[in-house]
Design a protein around this motif. Structure first.
Motif, PDB file in Angstrom:
ATOM      1  N   LEU A   2       0.851  -1.191   0.000  1.00 50.72           N
ATOM      2  CA  LEU A   2       0.000   0.000   0.000  1.00 50.72           C
ATOM      3  C   LEU A   2       0.881   1.233   0.000  1.00 50.72           C
ATOM      4  CD1 LEU A   2      -2.755  -0.927   2.611  1.00 50.72           C
ATOM      5  CD2 LEU A   2      -3.034  -0.649   0.150  1.00 50.72           C
ATOM      6  N   LEU A   3       0.585   2.157  -0.909  1.00 54.80           N
ATOM      7  CA  LEU A   3       1.344   3.408  -0.983  1.00 54.80           C
ATOM      8  C   LEU A   3       0.377   4.585  -1.048  1.00 54.80           C
ATOM      9  CD1 LEU A   3       4.154   2.402  -3.489  1.00 54.80           C
ATOM     10  CD2 LEU A   3       4.392   2.843  -1.043  1.00 54.80           C
ATOM     11  N   PRO A   4       0.753   5.708  -0.435  1.00 57.12           N
ATOM     12  CA  PRO A   4      -0.153   6.859  -0.423  1.00 57.12           C
ATOM     13  C   PRO A   4      -0.118   7.630  -1.739  1.00 57.12           C
ATOM     14  CG  PRO A   4       1.861   7.378   0.768  1.00 57.12           C
ATOM     15  CD  PRO A   4       1.957   5.936   0.370  1.00 57.12           C
ATOM     16  N   ALA A   5      -1.300   7.972  -2.221  1.00 56.65           N
ATOM     17  CA  ALA A   5      -1.412   8.852  -3.393  1.00 56.65           C
ATOM     18  C   ALA A   5      -1.309  10.297  -2.913  1.00 56.65           C
ATOM     19  CB  ALA A   5      -2.745   8.612  -4.092  1.00 56.65           C
ATOM     20  N   GLY A   6      -1.158  11.207  -3.855  1.00 57.74           N
ATOM     21  CA  GLY A   6      -1.195  12.629  -3.542  1.00 57.74           C
ATOM     22  C   GLY A   6       0.134  13.293  -3.280  1.00 57.74           C
ATOM     23  N   LYS A   7       1.217  12.543  -3.236  1.00 58.61           N
ATOM     24  CA  LYS A   7       2.529  13.157  -3.010  1.00 58.61           C
ATOM     25  C   LYS A   7       3.265  13.373  -4.328  1.00 58.61           C
ATOM     26  CE  LYS A   7       3.013  11.544   1.681  1.00 58.61           C
ATOM     27  NZ  LYS A   7       3.844  10.934   2.692  1.00 58.61           N
ATOM     28  N   ARG A   8       3.577  12.295  -5.017  1.00 57.41           N
ATOM     29  CA  ARG A   8       4.239  12.383  -6.323  1.00 57.41           C
ATOM     30  C   ARG A   8       3.261  12.144  -7.462  1.00 57.41           C
ATOM     31  NH1 ARG A   8       9.935  12.270  -6.710  1.00 57.41           N
ATOM     32  NH2 ARG A   8      10.911  11.843  -4.723  1.00 57.41           N
ATOM     33  N   TRP A   9       2.121  11.557  -7.136  1.00 61.28           N
ATOM     34  CA  TRP A   9       1.128  11.217  -8.152  1.00 61.28           C
ATOM     35  C   TRP A   9      -0.244  11.042  -7.524  1.00 61.28           C
ATOM     36  CZ3 TRP A   9      -0.063   6.680  -5.872  1.00 61.28           C
ATOM     37  CH2 TRP A   9       0.971   5.938  -5.297  1.00 61.28           C
ATOM     38  N   ASP A  10      -1.265  11.282  -8.327  1.00 64.83           N
ATOM     39  CA  ASP A  10      -2.634  10.897  -8.030  1.00 64.83           C
ATOM     40  C   ASP A  10      -2.961   9.772  -8.997  1.00 64.83           C
ATOM     41  OD1 ASP A  10      -2.830  12.975  -6.205  1.00 64.83           O
ATOM     42  OD2 ASP A  10      -4.294  14.127  -7.371  1.00 64.83           O
ATOM     43  N   VAL A  11      -4.082   9.108  -8.785  1.00 66.82           N
ATOM     44  CA  VAL A  11      -4.517   8.048  -9.684  1.00 66.82           C
ATOM     45  C   VAL A  11      -5.970   8.312 -10.062  1.00 66.82           C
ATOM     46  CG1 VAL A  11      -4.839   5.563 -10.001  1.00 66.82           C
ATOM     47  CG2 VAL A  11      -2.951   6.391  -8.583  1.00 66.82           C
ATOM     48  N   LEU A  12      -6.239   8.326 -11.369  1.00 70.11           N
ATOM     49  CA  LEU A  12      -7.616   8.404 -11.850  1.00 70.11           C
ATOM     50  C   LEU A  12      -8.031   6.993 -12.233  1.00 70.11           C
ATOM     51  CD1 LEU A  12      -7.617  11.672 -13.982  1.00 70.11           C
ATOM     52  CD2 LEU A  12      -8.400  11.340 -11.631  1.00 70.11           C
ATOM     53  N   ILE A  13      -9.138   6.539 -11.667  1.00 71.20           N
ATOM     54  CA  ILE A  13      -9.584   5.153 -11.819  1.00 71.20           C
ATOM     55  C   ILE A  13     -10.795   5.122 -12.744  1.00 71.20           C
ATOM     56  CG2 ILE A  13     -10.365   3.096 -10.597  1.00 71.20           C
ATOM     57  CD1 ILE A  13      -8.927   4.458  -8.080  1.00 71.20           C
ATOM     58  N   LEU A  14     -10.629   4.442 -13.874  1.00 68.89           N
ATOM     59  CA  LEU A  14     -11.669   4.332 -14.887  1.00 68.89           C
ATOM     60  C   LEU A  14     -12.223   2.914 -14.909  1.00 68.89           C
ATOM     61  CD1 LEU A  14      -9.788   6.709 -15.857  1.00 68.89           C
ATOM     62  CD2 LEU A  14     -10.422   6.054 -18.159  1.00 68.89           C
ATOM     63  N   PRO A  15     -13.485   2.755 -15.296  1.00 67.64           N
ATOM     64  CA  PRO A  15     -13.991   1.399 -15.511  1.00 67.64           C
ATOM     65  C   PRO A  15     -13.187   0.745 -16.632  1.00 67.64           C
ATOM     66  CG  PRO A  15     -15.727   3.054 -15.844  1.00 67.64           C
ATOM     67  CD  PRO A  15     -14.450   3.778 -15.575  1.00 67.64           C
ATOM     68  N   GLY A  16     -12.934  -0.543 -16.519  1.00 68.28           N
ATOM     69  CA  GLY A  16     -12.115  -1.249 -17.503  1.00 68.28           C
ATOM     70  C   GLY A  16     -12.615  -1.128 -18.922  1.00 68.28           C
ATOM     71  N   GLU A  17     -13.949  -1.126 -19.098  1.00 66.35           N
ATOM     72  CA  GLU A  17     -14.485  -1.046 -20.466  1.00 66.35           C
ATOM     73  C   GLU A  17     -14.195   0.293 -21.128  1.00 66.35           C
ATOM     74  OE1 GLU A  17     -17.926  -0.177 -17.612  1.00 66.35           O
ATOM     75  OE2 GLU A  17     -16.484  -1.798 -17.814  1.00 66.35           O
ATOM     76  N   LEU A  18     -13.886   1.328 -20.341  1.00 69.35           N
ATOM     77  CA  LEU A  18     -13.449   2.603 -20.899  1.00 69.35           C
ATOM     78  C   LEU A  18     -11.933   2.734 -20.815  1.00 69.35           C
ATOM     79  CD1 LEU A  18     -14.057   5.394 -22.095  1.00 69.35           C
ATOM     80  CD2 LEU A  18     -14.398   6.228 -19.750  1.00 69.35           C
ATOM     81  N   GLY A  19     -11.323   2.125 -19.802  1.00 70.91           N
ATOM     82  CA  GLY A  19      -9.888   2.270 -19.573  1.00 70.91           C
ATOM     83  C   GLY A  19      -9.028   1.742 -20.715  1.00 70.91           C
ATOM     84  N   TYR A  20      -9.335   0.533 -21.191  1.00 69.99           N
ATOM     85  CA  TYR A  20      -8.509  -0.039 -22.257  1.00 69.99           C
ATOM     86  C   TYR A  20      -8.619   0.744 -23.566  1.00 69.99           C
ATOM     87  CZ  TYR A  20      -6.701  -3.923 -19.587  1.00 69.99           C
ATOM     88  OH  TYR A  20      -6.017  -4.670 -18.671  1.00 69.99           O
ATOM     89  N   PRO A  21      -9.824   1.114 -24.017  1.00 67.73           N
ATOM     90  CA  PRO A  21      -9.893   1.940 -25.230  1.00 67.73           C
ATOM     91  C   PRO A  21      -9.219   3.307 -25.037  1.00 67.73           C
ATOM     92  CG  PRO A  21     -12.043   0.979 -24.767  1.00 67.73           C
ATOM     93  CD  PRO A  21     -11.151   0.671 -23.592  1.00 67.73           C
ATOM     94  N   THR A  22      -9.317   3.851 -23.816  1.00 70.20           N
ATOM     95  CA  THR A  22      -8.646   5.126 -23.530  1.00 70.20           C
ATOM     96  C   THR A  22      -7.140   4.966 -23.654  1.00 70.20           C
ATOM     97  OG1 THR A  22     -10.435   5.903 -22.104  1.00 70.20           O
ATOM     98  CG2 THR A  22      -8.252   6.882 -21.740  1.00 70.20           C
ATOM     99  N   LEU A  23      -6.612   3.874 -23.114  1.00 72.54           N
ATOM    100  CA  LEU A  23      -5.172   3.624 -23.212  1.00 72.54           C
ATOM    101  C   LEU A  23      -4.748   3.454 -24.672  1.00 72.54           C
ATOM    102  CD1 LEU A  23      -2.471   3.238 -21.817  1.00 72.54           C
ATOM    103  CD2 LEU A  23      -3.049   0.810 -21.538  1.00 72.54           C
ATOM    104  N   ASP A  24      -5.575   2.791 -25.471  1.00 71.15           N
ATOM    105  CA  ASP A  24      -5.262   2.647 -26.898  1.00 71.15           C
ATOM    106  C   ASP A  24      -5.133   4.014 -27.571  1.00 71.15           C
ATOM    107  OD1 ASP A  24      -5.263  -0.107 -26.732  1.00 71.15           O
ATOM    108  OD2 ASP A  24      -7.312  -0.337 -27.507  1.00 71.15           O
ATOM    109  N   VAL A  25      -6.077   4.911 -27.297  1.00 69.66           N
ATOM    110  CA  VAL A  25      -6.025   6.259 -27.864  1.00 69.66           C
ATOM    111  C   VAL A  25      -4.814   6.999 -27.318  1.00 69.66           C
ATOM    112  CG1 VAL A  25      -7.190   8.502 -28.019  1.00 69.66           C
ATOM    113  CG2 VAL A  25      -8.522   6.384 -28.241  1.00 69.66           C
ATOM    114  N   LEU A  26      -4.601   6.928 -26.029  1.00 68.95           N
ATOM    115  CA  LEU A  26      -3.498   7.642 -25.377  1.00 68.95           C
ATOM    116  C   LEU A  26      -2.143   7.237 -25.955  1.00 68.95           C
ATOM    117  CD1 LEU A  26      -2.986   9.699 -23.125  1.00 68.95           C
ATOM    118  CD2 LEU A  26      -2.838   7.792 -21.533  1.00 68.95           C
TER     119      LEU A  26
END
Length: 156
Positions: A36-60
């Motif tokens: 477990l590591l704390p967010a908010g210091k060096r990075w935040d994390v945006l959490i997407l549903p998988g059905e949107l995450g993978y197509p988003t990563l393809d575009v990105l």
């Protein structure tokens, strides 16, 4: 990932922990290979549903050579994109959760492959993060393409 790259990634990740040595030890001894590591210091994390995450990563990945680190959870139901600190507090988007200060994230050891939570794009140790504006653009494009696909009744 090379051993040197994995070591740099581990050092970058544990640098946010209150006790970096304890986190390294946890990874070395944990059969699950997670910590477990704390967010908010060096990075935040945006959490997407998988059905949107993978197509988003393809575009990105068409927009940039190398986006920041990306996690996927058990069963690919969610994906976490590492973005600059402060992004989670400012993010407004339906279906997207933000993890920033006060949030702890389950992080797999970048040096080994384990089941469950895993890296889709591993950190490289340099601090590379995904630009939130590009992530938003990629999400919109992925959602529009998915909507057009669904409206047309197409398959896979």
């Amino acid at each position: 990932m090379t051993a040197t790259g994995a070591k740099a990634a581990v050092e970058w990740l544990v640098s946010v922990a209150p006790d970096p040595d304890a986190r390294r030890w946890e990874w070395e001894r944990s059969p699950q290979g997670i910590a477990l590591l704390p967010a908010g210091k060096r990075w935040d994390v945006l959490i997407l549903p998988g059905e949107l995450g993978y197509p988003t990563l393809d575009v990105l990945t068409r927009l940039v050579d190398r986006p920041g680190p990306v996690l996927a959870d058990f069963g690919d139901s969610r994906m976490g994109f590492f973005v600059p600190p402060g992004t989670a507090a400012r993010w407004l988007g339906a279906g997207v959760r933000g993890a920033g200060p006060g949030t702890w994230i389950v992080i797999p050891d970048p040096g080994r492959t384990v089941g469950g939570v895993r890296w889709v794009i591993q950190p490289d140790g340099s601090g590379t993060l995904t630009d939130p504006a590009l992530l938003e653009l990629a999400m919109h494009e992925a959602a529009a393409a998915r909507g057009a696909h669904d409206a047309g009744g197409g398959e896979g």
